[in-house]
Design a protein around this motif. Structure first.
Motif, short mmCIF file in Angstrom:
data_model
loop_
_atom_site.label_atom_id
_atom_site.label_comp_id
_atom_site.label_asym_id
_atom_site.label_seq_id
_atom_site.Cartn_x
_atom_site.Cartn_y
_atom_site.Cartn_z
N VAL A 48 0.90 9.56 -3.47
CA VAL A 48 1.18 10.65 -4.41
C VAL A 48 2.23 11.59 -3.82
N THR A 49 2.11 11.85 -2.54
CA THR A 49 3.01 12.79 -1.87
C THR A 49 4.44 12.26 -1.77
N VAL A 50 4.59 10.97 -1.55
CA VAL A 50 5.94 10.44 -1.32
C VAL A 50 6.58 9.81 -2.55
N SER A 51 5.84 9.71 -3.64
CA SER A 51 6.40 9.03 -4.82
C SER A 51 7.38 9.91 -5.58
N ASP A 52 8.23 9.26 -6.35
CA ASP A 52 9.21 9.98 -7.17
C ASP A 52 8.59 10.39 -8.50
N ALA A 53 9.40 10.87 -9.41
CA ALA A 53 8.90 11.36 -10.71
C ALA A 53 8.21 10.28 -11.53
N GLN A 54 8.50 9.02 -11.25
CA GLN A 54 7.85 7.92 -11.96
C GLN A 54 6.64 7.38 -11.20
N GLY A 55 6.33 8.02 -10.08
CA GLY A 55 5.20 7.59 -9.28
C GLY A 55 5.51 6.43 -8.35
N ILE A 88 -3.33 2.65 -8.70
CA ILE A 88 -1.97 2.27 -8.30
C ILE A 88 -1.68 0.85 -8.77
N ALA A 89 -0.39 0.56 -8.82
CA ALA A 89 0.09 -0.81 -8.98
C ALA A 89 0.89 -1.13 -7.72
N PHE A 90 0.91 -2.38 -7.33
CA PHE A 90 1.64 -2.79 -6.13
C PHE A 90 2.26 -4.14 -6.36
N ARG A 91 3.54 -4.21 -6.11
CA ARG A 91 4.27 -5.46 -6.08
C ARG A 91 5.27 -5.28 -4.95
N LYS A 92 5.01 -5.92 -3.83
CA LYS A 92 5.79 -5.74 -2.61
C LYS A 92 7.28 -5.74 -2.92
N PRO A 93 8.01 -4.73 -2.50
CA PRO A 93 7.66 -3.61 -1.63
C PRO A 93 7.30 -2.33 -2.38
N LEU A 94 7.11 -2.39 -3.69
CA LEU A 94 6.95 -1.17 -4.48
C LEU A 94 5.49 -0.82 -4.76
N TYR A 95 5.22 0.46 -4.66
CA TYR A 95 3.95 1.04 -5.09
C TYR A 95 4.24 1.93 -6.28
N GLN A 96 3.32 2.00 -7.22
CA GLN A 96 3.40 2.97 -8.31
C GLN A 96 2.05 3.63 -8.47
N VAL A 97 2.04 4.96 -8.37
CA VAL A 97 0.84 5.73 -8.68
C VAL A 97 0.76 5.77 -10.20
N LEU A 98 -0.35 5.32 -10.75
CA LEU A 98 -0.49 5.19 -12.20
C LEU A 98 -1.04 6.47 -12.82
N ALA A 99 -0.66 6.71 -14.05
CA ALA A 99 -1.17 7.85 -14.80
C ALA A 99 -2.66 7.65 -15.06
N LEU A 100 -3.44 8.69 -14.84
CA LEU A 100 -4.87 8.60 -15.08
C LEU A 100 -5.19 8.47 -16.56
N ASP A 101 -4.29 8.91 -17.42
CA ASP A 101 -4.49 8.84 -18.87
C ASP A 101 -4.79 7.43 -19.35
N TYR A 102 -4.18 6.44 -18.73
CA TYR A 102 -4.26 5.07 -19.20
C TYR A 102 -5.25 4.23 -18.42
N ARG A 103 -5.92 4.82 -17.47
CA ARG A 103 -6.77 4.08 -16.55
C ARG A 103 -7.83 3.26 -17.28
N ARG A 104 -8.48 3.82 -18.27
CA ARG A 104 -9.56 3.11 -18.95
C ARG A 104 -9.12 2.56 -20.29
#
Length: 111
Positions: A48-55, A88-104
């Protein structure tokens, strides 16, 4: 009993920084954090700390292990737990912090 809240150190009240980074309060309020380990929470906070505006961010396993004090299996376990919880989503080498809105809401199926 209602507790009146006030800053304990008024001259050090935090401000939203110029860079893009935040932790969504729903992580605690909606108990997402109750379902992950300490190491997964540590990884999540780092991402969360290092991600950009798109997570999105990219750090190598080696760097994450070094920065977070984890070995390879600990990092993999933390990452898998966050993915299972759709945080989160992960596809090497990228991580994406996902929006909690869509989690469920079936968002994970779109990954």
């Amino acid at each position: 009993m209602t507790i009146k809240k006030h800053p304990l150190v008024p001259h050090m009240v935090r401000q939203v920084p110029d860079q893009f980074s935040w932790v969504d309060h729903r992580l605690v309020r909606e108990r997402y954090i109750d379902h992950i380990s300490h190491s997964a929470a540590c990884l999540y906070l780092f991402l969360v700390t290092v991600s950009d505006a798109q997570g999105v961010s990219y750090y190598s396993d080696q760097t994450l292990q070094q920065r977070l004090g984890m070995d390879g299996s600990g990092l993999a376990s933390a990452r898998n737990a966050l993915m299972e919880q759709q945080l989160i989503a992960f596809r090497k080498p990228l991580y994406q912090v996902l929006a909690l809105d869509y989690r469920r809401g079936g968002y994970h199926d779109q990954l």
